[in-house]
Design an enzyme around this catalytic site. Structure first.
Site: not given
Ligand code: BGC
Length: 729
Positions: A267
């Site tokens: 992530d």
């Molecule tokens: C979130 C993810 C997301 C990623 C990209 C993160 O802060 O936890 O779910 O896909 O950002 O935007």
């Protein structure tokens, strides 16, 4: 719905590039790896956002394998042109958070789940993917399949709620839909992220391994089985080991047990966060721990880019580990056909399509949950001449889109007031709108005008809830009541004596206090997307009969969480609020509305279930039938839910578990025999070491319209089933 889908699905079959044969893919992957330098390999593992750090020279040098936040064709085409200048011209994979729509916004995933109609979730995902793919996107960071039992956690809105079975069904439906629409998927966040302590986003999760396998992992497994190309590891520490450096999760379970051969991305900056988690002292150590655990791609930490090659040269990370990660990334790229398709046309239009809008409307219609409807307040009576609509959320065009609305345009949203006005106009009913107060209801200046509007109307539609900014990621709430002075506003409206229809716009259950006693009708509308207002108008006027069901138990108060219907029985079963039984001294333990709950404008009756297979072996299926009757005068849909309990086993088993459901449409007074076949192999549970066991013995079964269905029938499983980790159904 299926009818609507068919042409689109056929189009994919005809137009989509045929998937390459597995052997051919593997051959191409190996040939390419053979030509790559270490730096180019590391480049494939680097996922960078469309920000200042995204440099053209890095693209040309092959230092970027995937990109996030490029969200239109001209931007993507420009980068693809740069890729053509790189030595090996390996396509960059373009990803975005397309969860519930791209331009056209569908109801948020929790709402979509409330339809209990996976075909609709599939259709919505497919339509969303189609719009996104038309702009050059290839990969979505979805579906979010984190099980969540705690509405304090704002991300409950992105998932399927509390139930592992529902989670599995919807995970698979969404993966299939997104892929059919042309996007690779990334089921997230692996794993246990939804069980954050105290509902605090990013906090640690402590989940016993058997519980993890029984409840939290099955939706991921379903996503993998449905073909999810990638997975995203979670931010949280799971039982003390951050998911982004968790070899048990990412290698033992995902690769060895499940045989997953796609890739895992971290992530956002999660590799960097390994330092704050306290398991790495610096970037090199974080990169090393992550890659050795099984994270193939680094999203926005820049640690692989900065340190991985050195780690390999120093002998701390075997070259073979990097090669394997690269292999997984390239495999996905080849499977997607990225090497064989032309770059996106920078002039490709990206309109919201009418097809997607039709799906958005269909989902919104079925996602609204009628929680309460005293005195048949809804649908609006034939004699209604005027309605007062109150609440800032009712006029908002951004909030109905919910969090993660991608490229949704507020201008294209039908607000609640607009939807009601349109429908009211057709019926010759007058509508007065009064804001009452601002979105967070910080003041009461507008109350008087709202009360005046209510007094002058035959019915009041009061829209309250949580603005979308306080739902979603990093929107944990310690209080789950209505914000600001919304409660006072509702009391003032109820004080007029006019029938008040309370419409909730929210991404989770909110505390209602005594409102159910004072307010005749309550409708959970969630964040219903672009077509939410249209659907709301149709529901209020009775063109659409509500059929949504709660995918989460609806709390009475925040002190009850975590709250779930499938908890263990305890040695002191609840007897009301009797002391020294399982209860609160100051509140019931039961939810305000149970899991699976949702009323209709008609009524349904279930006969007690008939078990056609009173004795089955663990390898056979249990067959259970009920007759479901629409006992009212209006056509409607009911969700027949089958719950099972094993009352005596070698360990305490849940009070009940949902094992199947069917959404059934019935004409007035029509009856239908509903038959379920549940493989007995699905009735088991995991031991701590991952062994899956179905115990022989007696099981109780019930079928009804919510999780309080009576468990009145029994059947026997006559043999035992024991499967090693990873072999469970
Ligand atoms: C979130 C993810 C997301 C990623 C990209 C993160 O802060 O936890 O779910 O896909 O950002 O935007």
């Amino acid at each position: 719905m299926l009818r609507l889908l068919a042409p689109a699905a056929i189009a994919v079959l005809l137009l989509g590039s045929a998937p390459a044969a597995p052997d051919a893919v593997e051959r191409r992957v190996e040939a390419l790896i053979g030509r790559m330098t270490l730096d180019e390999k590391v480049g494939q593992l680097n996922l960078v956002s469309n920000e200042d750090i995204f440099r053209p020279e890095h693209v040309i040098a092959g230092r970027i394998g995937a990109a996030i936040n490029f969200n239109d064709a001209p931007e993507i085409a420009a980068v693809q042109k740069l890729v053509r200048q790189s030595r090996l011209k390996i396509p960059i994979l373009f990803g975005l958070d397309v969860l519930h729509g791209f331009r056209t916004v569908f109801p948020v995933p929790l709402a979509e789940t409330a339809t209990f109609n996976p075909a609709l979730a599939r259709a919505a995902s497919e339509a969303a993917a189609r719009e996104a793919a038309a702009s050059g996107l290839q990969w979505t960071y979805a579906p979010m399949v984190d099980l969540s039992r705690d509405p304090r956690w704002g991300r409950m809105v992105e998932g399927s709620g509390e139930d592992p079975y529902v989670g599995r069904i919807f995970a698979a439906a969404r993966v299939e839909g997104f892929r059919a629409g042309g996007l690779a998927t990334s089921a997230k966040h692996f794993a246990g992220y939804g069980a954050a302590e105290g509902g605090r986003d990013y906090d640690a999760t402590l989940i016993p391994r058997n519980e993890l396998r029984d409840a939290y992992l099955p939706p991921f497994r379903a996503a993998v089985r449905a073909g999810s190309d990638t997975l995203m590891s979670a931010f949280n520490a799971l039982n003390g080991v951050p998911s982004t450096a968790n070899p048990w999760l990412l290698t033992e379970v995902l690769r060895r047990e499940w045989g997953f051969d796609g890739f895992v991305t971290s992530d956002w900056a999660a590799m960097h966060e390994l330092i704050a988690h306290g398991i790495a002292k610096d970037g090199p150590e974080a990169a090393r721990k992550a890659i050795l655990a099984g994270v193939d791609m680094d999203m926005m930490s820049g640690f692989y880019d900065a340190h991985l090659a050195d780690e390999v040269k120093a002998g701390r990370v075997p070259q073979a580990v990097v090669d394997e990660a690269v292999r997984r990334v390239l495999r996905v790229k080849f499977r997607l056909g990225l090497f064989d398709r032309p770059d996106v046309d920078p002039g490709a239009p990206a309109p919201a399509t009418p097809e997607a809008r039709a799906v958005a409307r269909a989902v919104a219609r079925e996602s609204m949950v009628l929680l309460q409807n005293r005195d048949s307040t809804l649908p609006l009576k034939a004699g209604t001449r005027s309605i007062a609509v109150v609440g800032a959320l009712a006029a908002s065009k951004a909030d109905p889109m919910g969090p993660h609305a991608c490229r949704g345009e507020p201008d294209e949203t039908v607000s609640f007031v607009e939807g009601i006005e349109r429908r009211a106009k057709e019926a010759g009913v007058g509508v007065t709108y009064a804001q009452g107060c601002d979105l967070f209801c910080t003041g009461n200046d507008g109350f008087e005008a709202a009360v005046r509007a209510a007094r002058g109307a035959d019915a009041v539609v009061a829209v309250v809830g949580e603005p979308r900014d306080i739902s979603g990621e990093s929107a944990s709430r310690a209080y789950l009541g209505l914000t600001g002075r919304q409660r006072e506003l509702l009391d003032a409206l109820n004080g007029t004596g006019k029938p008040v229809i309370l419409v909730l716009m929210a991404g989770r259950p909110l505390e209602l206090g005594s409102l159910p006693q004072t307010t005749p009708a309550i409708l959970m509308a969630w964040y219903p997307g672009t077509e939410g207002g249209t659907a709301l108008g149709e529901v209020l006027f009775g063109d659409v009969n509500p059929s949504g069901k709660l995918p989460v138990s609806y709390l009475r108060t925040v002190g009850q969480v975590p709250l779930t219907y499938n908890r263990l029985p305890s040695g002191r079963p609840t007897i009301g609020r009797e002391r020294f039984t399982l209860t609160y001294i100051d509140e019931d333990v039961s939810p305000l509305f149970p899991f699976g709950w949702g009323l209709s404008y008609t009524t349904f009756a279930f006969t007690s279930p008939k078990v056609a297979t009173p004795r089955v072996e663990a390898s056979e299926s249990v067959e259970v039938s009920v007759t479901l009757t629409n006992t009212g005068d209006r056509a409607g849909q009911e969700v027949a839910q089958l719950y099972v309990r094993q009352p005596v086993a070698n360990r305490s088993r849940p009070m009940r578990e949902l094992k199947a459901f069917q959404k059934v449409a019935l004409e007035p007074h029509e009856s239908r025999l509903v038959t379920f076949r549940v493989p007995a192999a699905e009735l088991g549970y995991h031991l701590e070491d991952g062994t899956y066991v179905v115990e022989p013995g007696s099981y109780q079964v019930g079928v009804g319209g919510n999780a309080q269905a009576e468990l009145g029938s029994v059947f026997e499983v006559t043999t035992e089933l024991r499967l090693p980790p990873g072999r469970e159904p």
